[in-house]
Write a protein that holds these residues in place. Structure first.
Motif, mmCIF file in Angstrom:
data_model
loop_
_atom_site.group_PDB
_atom_site.id
_atom_site.type_symbol
_atom_site.label_atom_id
_atom_site.label_comp_id
_atom_site.label_asym_id
_atom_site.label_seq_id
_atom_site.Cartn_x
_atom_site.Cartn_y
_atom_site.Cartn_z
ATOM 1 N N VAL A 111 0.829 -1.216 0.000
ATOM 2 C CA VAL A 111 0.000 0.000 0.000
ATOM 3 C C VAL A 111 0.857 1.257 0.000
ATOM 4 O O VAL A 111 0.346 2.368 -0.211
ATOM 5 N N SER A 112 2.155 1.110 0.243
ATOM 6 C CA SER A 112 3.047 2.266 0.241
ATOM 7 C C SER A 112 3.652 2.537 -1.122
ATOM 8 O O SER A 112 4.302 3.575 -1.318
ATOM 9 N N VAL A 113 3.462 1.620 -2.058
ATOM 10 C CA VAL A 113 3.946 1.855 -3.419
ATOM 11 C C VAL A 113 3.221 3.076 -3.979
ATOM 12 O O VAL A 113 2.002 3.195 -3.848
ATOM 13 N N PRO A 114 3.945 4.007 -4.584
ATOM 14 C CA PRO A 114 3.273 5.190 -5.145
ATOM 15 C C PRO A 114 2.156 4.793 -6.101
ATOM 16 O O PRO A 114 2.230 3.778 -6.800
ATOM 17 N N VAL A 115 1.122 5.620 -6.128
ATOM 18 C CA VAL A 115 -0.015 5.354 -7.008
ATOM 19 C C VAL A 115 0.462 5.398 -8.452
ATOM 20 O O VAL A 115 1.256 6.260 -8.842
ATOM 21 N N PHE A 116 0.021 4.432 -9.246
ATOM 22 C CA PHE A 116 0.392 4.412 -10.655
ATOM 23 C C PHE A 116 -0.869 4.409 -11.500
ATOM 24 O O PHE A 116 -1.941 4.026 -11.051
ATOM 25 N N SER A 117 -0.734 4.856 -12.719
ATOM 26 C CA SER A 117 -1.891 4.947 -13.611
ATOM 27 C C SER A 117 -2.240 3.560 -14.120
ATOM 28 O O SER A 117 -1.422 2.647 -14.142
#
Length: 929
Positions: A834-840
Motif C-alpha cells: 500500500v506504500s507503493v506510489p499510485v500508478f496509472s
C-alpha cells in the motif's frame, strides 16, 4: 522496552509467556501478538529481513531434524543387520514348506509410487533427512543449509524421482528374496528350489495418469515405458554380470536395453508430422533380433540353470534375479493408467450408434453394453490409430495395446477409472479392452472416492459382480480390482468418516464376491491414503500405517470366504519417497511391511463392529459435521482466503483451476485439488478434515462413546490419528490469519503515536479492508472449531492417555513461532504494497487489482504488474546503433530503481521467506498434502 527476538529459543519463550495471558483474557491471541512483536521490530528497524532470514533458517533446520527423527522412529531399527535379524525371526515362524511357499509366493503388498503435488522437499533437503534417518543420529546443522533455488517440479522430475525410489525398492526386495531363499535352502534342502518368491510388486502411474491434466500425451507414456524398459534391462544385465561376467544371456539383455533406449529417443522427438511418427513406430514394431517383448524364456533359462548348479550360492543368485524379473517384467514397475469416468462415457457414446443418447446409469444401457461385449471382435491397431484418436479414454486403451504388443507382452496394466459410480462404466472399459485385444492383460479398477460412491458402492459392486461377462473377465484375470481411500474421500467426507465408509465398502466387496461365486479369484484393493492425516498415511507407527487402509475387520471379511487378498497402497511424493530415498531406508521399509503386516484371520471381535447402535451413530454424526463445514461458505472462504499462496508449487499437475483476480472471493473448494486443500489446512493451523466433528459426535454421550472407542482396537487407531493431528493444531492460529484483514487492527496500530512512520500505510490498509469479509470469516470459523474442540477435549478426559503423543508442547511452540514469523512477513508485504506510489492504469491492471492480488497472496502476479508499472530500465537512444547523434531524450535517471529497492524487492524477498516457513510448518506435520 525492546524485546529480544533474535533466536528461535527467544521466540518460543515469548510465545510461552504470551500463552499465559490467555488465562486473564480468553480472547487474547498469543500467535498474533508475537507476530505483531516481530512486525514492530521489523518495521521499526530493530531487525531487518536479513535478521528475519536467520530465524527462518533456524526454524527450517529444526523442522528438517524433526522430520528425520520421525522417519527414524517410523522405521527403526534401520541398520541392515537389525533388518536381517527381524526378517530371520519372521522366516523361522514357518516350518512347513507348503506354508512357506504360500507365504512367499504371493505379494505381501503391492507398492505404488505415485506423484501428484507432494514433492515438498528440495532434493538436497530430502537427502539430508534420509541420510540422518539412515545414520540413526541427529542431523548436523550444516546439512540443512538453504540449497538455493527450489528446482521446478516437472513431470520429468517426478518420473526421475519415482524411478530412483523404485530402484532402491527393487534392490531391497532382492536382498529380502535372497535371505528367504538362503533360509529355505537350509530349512528345506530337498524342496527349496521349487519356491519362486514374490513378496512385493511395484507399480507407478507417473506419466500415465490422464485424470485432471492435459500435459501428458500418449507419446509421453510410450516414451516413459520404453525408457523404463531400457533401465530395467540394464539393471538385470548388471545383476547377471555380477553373478557371471561371461553369462550367455548378457548379450541378449544388453542388446534389448539398447534397442529400447533408441526407441525411447525416437518417441522423445517431435512426432507431430506423420513421417516422424512413422519412423519412430516402424523402428519399434519391426522384427529385430534385439527386440525383446517377453522375459519368460529368460526366466526359465535362469531357473533351469539354478536347478543344475552345484554351487548353492550361485543357484540362489540366479533364482533371486529370476524372482525380480517375474515381479517387474520388462519395466521398472507395473504401470497404472488412469482416466475419469466422464472421459470413458464420452468415448463409449461414439460406439452406441442410434443409442448414443442413452442414460448410462439405466438398465437399458447395461443391456446395450452386454450385447456390444458379446458381439465385439478384436480389431488390429497401430500407432497411426493412436495418433489420430481424439478421445482421451480410447487413446489410453490404444496406448496400452501398443505397449503390450511391442514393449512388454506379459506384464499386466491397470486401468484406474476415477469417479466411477455406475457398473456400466466398467462394461464400457471392458468393451474397449476386448475391442483392442488386450482384455486378458488389463485390470480395470473403479475408484470409490466421492461421498456418493462410498455410500452406494455396495450396490455398485453387487450389480457388477452379478454380470456374467464381468465374472468371466475376473476369472480370466484372476482378480477383482478396486481402488479406495482416494484424496477426494478425505476432502469431501472427512478423514475419519471416510476411513469407516471405506472399510465398510471393502467388506461389501467380499460379500458381493461370495454371493456371485467369485471366491476363486483374488481381491486386489488399492488404497491411496487419501483418508489419512495430510496424505502422509497414519502418523503413529508402521503397524498403523499397514492396517489403517485395510483394517483387520475388512481383512476378516475376505478370510471367512477364503478369498485371497492383495493389499496395495501408494507411497507418494515427499512422504512416501522418503521411505525409499536410500538403500537402507528402502530395506527397512520393506522389512517392516513383511514383519508387521497382519496375518489373515476370519475372526474379528472388535466391539466397534458389534455395537453398531453406537458406532454407526458416531460415524454419521462425524460425517454430518464434516459435511456442514464442506458446504459452508465460511469454511470455503477461509480455506481459499489466500488461494494457494501459502504453498510452494510441489508437483507438475496444476493445483488449482484458473480464475480471474477477484474470483478468489467466491472460490469453490472444488477449484483447489484435494492435496493442496489438505496442505492449506495445515498452513492455516488446524486440520479440520481430520479433527472436526469427533467431539460433537460424542456430545451428551461421552462416557459410552469413550468406553466403546477405548475398548476397540480400531477405535483407538481412529483416536491416535485424531490425537496426532490435534497435537499440531491451533485454533488461535486460524483466528490470527483473520486479524490480518481486520480494519480496526490497522486503524489502531499506530494509535497514540507508537508507530507514526506507519500511519499513512495503516490508514490506507484500514480504509481498504473496511469491506473485506475475511476477518469475520476466520472469526466465525474459529468459533465453530472452538465449540467442537471443547467437546473433543471433554471426550479425551474420559479416555486413557496411553495413545497420546509425547510432549507436543515443543512442537506446538515451534509451529507457533513459524506462524508468528510468517504473520509478521505478511504484514510487511501488506504495508509495502500500500506504500507503493499510485500508478496509472496500464494494461488493464489497476492499483486496486494489484492490492487484491497481494491480499490473496498472488504475489508473483502482483510483482509482475508492479515491475511493469515501475520499470527499472527504459529504452534509450544508446540502444540504437545510429550514426546521427541526438540530445533528446535524456533517459539517464528515468528508471524507478528506488521504488524497486524500497518496495518491490522487499515484497519479493519477504514472500520467499514466507514460503520457506510454509515448508518448515509442513515438515512438522510430516507431509505436504
Amino acid at each position: 522496552m525492546t524485546l529480544a527476538l533474535e533466536t528461535v529459543a527467544q521466540l518460543s519463550d515469548r510465545l510461552h509467556d504470551l500463552h499465559a495471558r490467555t488465562r486473564e483474557t480468553p480472547l487474547f491471541n498469543p500467535v498474533f501478538q508475537l507476530g505483531l512483536d516481530l512486525s514492530r521490530a521489523l518495521e521499526g528497524g530493530d531487525t531487518d529481513l536479513k535478521g528475519i532470514e536467520a530465524l527462518v533458517a533456524e526454524l527450517e533446520c529444526a523442522s528438517l531434524k524433526a522430520r528425520a527423527r520421525r522417519l527414524q522412529s517410523l522405521l527403526a531399527p534401520i541398520a541392515p543387520d537389525d533388518g536381517s535379524s527381524a526378517l530371520g525371526e519372521f522366516l523361522t515362524k514357518t516350518n512347513d514348506f507348503a506354508a512357506f511357499r504360500a507365504r512367499w509366493e504371493s505379494p505381501r503388498m503391492h507398492v505404488v509410487f505415485t506423484a501428484h503435488p507432494t514433492f515438498l522437499l528440495t532434493p538436497g533437503d530430502m537427502r539430508a533427512v534420509a541420510d540422518a534417518a539412515r545414520s540413526g543420529s541427529d542431523m548436523p546443522s550444516d546439512a540443512c543449509q538453504p540449497s538455493g533455488k527450489r528446482p521446478a517440479v516437472t513431470l520429468e522430475h517426478e518420473h526421475g524421482e519415482a524411478m530412483r525410489a523404485i530402484a532402491h525398492a527393487q534392490n531391497a526386495r532382492s536382498q529380502i528374496v535372497r535371505e528367504a531363499l538362503e533360509h529355505a535352502a537350509h530349512a528345506f534342502p530337498g524342496e527349496w528350489m521349487e519356491c519362486a518368491p514374490l513378496p512385493f510388486r511395484f507399480a507407478t502411474w507417473v506419466g500415465y495418469d490422464m485424470d485432471g491434466r492435459t500435459d501428458i500425451t500418449w507419446s509421453t507414456s510410450i516414451r516413459f515405458r520404453l525408457s523404463e524398459k531400457a533401465e530395467r534391462l540394464t539393471r538385470y544385465a548388471d545383476d547377471l554380470a555380477a553373478i557371471d561376467s561371461g553369462h550367455e544371456q548378457l548379450a541378449r539383455l544388453r542388446a534389448a536395453a539398447a534397442h529400447a533406449a533408441a526407441s525411447a529417443e525416437d518417441f522423445a522427438g517431435d512426432l507431430s508430422q506423420p513421417q516422424a511418427l512413422s519412423r519412430a513406430a516402424n523402428r519399434l514394431t519391426a522384427d529385430d533380433p534385439a527386440k525383446l517383448t517377453r522375459l519368460g524364456p529368460v526366466i526359465a533359462a535362469l531357473e533351469d540353470e539354478a536347478r543344475g548348479a552345484s554351487d548353492t550360492r550361485r543357484a540362489i543368485s540366479l533364482k533371486t534375479l529370476a524372482a525380480a524379473m517375474r515381479a517387474d517384467g520388462l519395466g521398472m514397475a507395473h504401470v497404472h493408467f488412469r482416466v475419469n469416468a466422464k472421459q470413458l462415457h464420452n468415448a463409449i457414446r461414439t460406439h452406441l450408434g442410434d443409442a448414443r443418447g442413452l442414460d448410462l446409469a439405466s438398465k437399458g444401457a447395461m443391456a446395450k453394453l452386454r450385447g456390444m461385449l458379446a458381439e465385439v471382435a478384436p480389431m488390429q491397431t497401430n500407432f497411426a490409430s493412436l495418433a489420430i484418436e481424439s478421445s482421451t479414454a480410447t487413446r489410453q486403451f490404444l496406448a496400452m495395446a501398443q505397449i503390450l504388443a511391442h514393449i512388454d507382452a506379459d506384464t499386466p496394466i491397470r486401468m484406474l477409472i476415477a469417479e466411477c459410480e455406475q457398473p456400466s462404466t466398467i462394461l464400457a472399459a471392458l468393451y474397449f479392452a476386448r475391442a483392442f485385444g488386450i482384455e486378458d492383460k488389463v485390470d480395470v479398477s473403479p475408484l470409490f472416492e466421492t461421498e456418493s460412491a462410498l455410500e452406494h458402492g455396495g450396490r455398485f459392486l453387487d450389480a457388477l459382480c452379478a454380470e456374467e461377462q464381468y465374472r468371466e473377465y475376473a476369472r480370466r484375470r484372476g482378480r477383482v480390482c478396486i481402488q479406495t481411500g482416494f484424496s477426494d474421500a478425505g476432502r469431501f467426507v472427512g478423514q475419519i468418516p471416510a476411513s469407516l465408509a471405506i472399510e465398510r465398502l471393502q467388506g461389501r466387496l467380499a460379500g458381493a464376491m461370495e454371493r456371485n461365486g467369485l471366491t476363486d479369484v483374488a481381491a486386489l484393493i488399492f488404497n491411496t491414503h487419501g483418508e489419512s492425516m495430510g496424505r502422509g498415511a497414519h502418523p503413529s507407527g508402521f503397524a498403523d500405517r499397514l492396517t489403517w487402509p485395510l483394517s483387520p475387520w475388512a481383512r476378516s471379511r475376505f478370510a471367512r470366504h477364503d478369498i485371497a487378498l492383495e493389499p496395495e497402497v501408494s507411497f507418494q511424493g515427499g512422504d512416501g519417497y522418503l521411505l525409499f530415498a536410500n538403500p537402507e531406508l528402502a530395506r527397512a521399509t520393506l522389512t517392516r511391511i513383511i514383519t508387521d503386516s497382519p496375518e489373515a484371520s476370519a475372526e474379528c471381535d472388535d466391539p466397534i463392529y458389534e455395537r453398531t447402535d453406537l458406532s454407526l451413530d458416531f460415524y454419521r454424526a462425524v460425517r454430518a459435521h464434516q459435511r456442514r463445514h464442506l458446504r459452508s461458505k465460511t469454511y470455503a472462504r477461509a480455506v481459499t482466503a489466500f488461494g494457494l499462496g501459502l504453498l510452494n508449487p510441489t508437483g507438475s499437475r496444476v493445483s488449482r483451476r484458473q480464475s480471474d483476480i477477484r474470483a478468489d472471493r467466491d472460490m469453490n473448494l472444488r477449484q483447489i485439488r484435494a492435496i493442496p486443500h489438505n496442505a492449506v489446512l495445515q498452513q492455516l493451523g488446524y486440520p479440520v478434515n481430520v479433527i472436526a466433528g469427533i467431539g460433537s459426535a460424542a456430545d451428551g454421550n461421552y462416557e459410552e462413546i469413550a468406553q466403546l472407542l477405548s475398548s476397540s482396537a480400531r477405535g483407538r487407531q481412529l483416536l491416535r490419528l485424531a490425537r496426532a493431528s490435534n497435537a499440531l493444531a491451533s485454533i488461535k492460529t486460524v483466528a490470527a490469519h483473520g486479524e490480518l484483514f481486520n480494519s480496526a487492527y490497522w486503524a489502531t496500530r499506530p494509535y497514540r503515536g507508537t508507530e507514526p512512520h506507519l500511519s499513512p500505510a495503516c490508514e490506507t490498509l484500514a480504509e481498504y479492508l473496511t469491506n473485506d469479509d475475511r476477518s469475520g470469516v476466520f472469526r466465525r470459523l474459529a468459533s465453530q472449531l472452538r465449540v467442537d474442540a471443547l467437546k473433543f477435549h471433554r471426550l479425551l478426559e474420559h479416555l486413557p492417555g496411553d495413545d497420546a503423543p509425547e510432549n507436543p508442547q515443543e512442537t506446538r511452540r515451534m509451529i507457533g513461532a513459524a506462524q508468528s514469523l510468517r504473520l509478521a512477513l505478511m504484514q510487511h508485504i501488506f504495508l509495502k504494497a500500500v506504500s507503493v506510489p499510485v500508478f496509472s492504469r496500464a494494461n488493464d491492471i489497476s492499483r486496486e487489482d494489484v492490492l487484491e492480488m497481494v491480499f490473496s497472496l498472488r504475489i508473483e502476479e502482483a510483482l509482475a504488474q508492479l515491475r511493469r508499472a515501475f520499470p527499472v530500465h527504459f529504452p534509450s537512444p544508446a540502444d540504437f546503433a545510429l550514426d546521427e547523434q541526438a540530445d533528446y531524450p535524456d533517459t539517464r535517471n528515468e528508471g524507478y530503481a528506488a521504488i524497486a529497492r524500497d518496495f518491490i524487492d522487499p515484497i519479493e524477498r519477504a514472500y520467499a521467506l514466507m514460503l520457506r516457513l510454509s515448508v518448515a510448518i509442513a515438515n512438522r506435520f510430516g507431509a505436504h498434502g
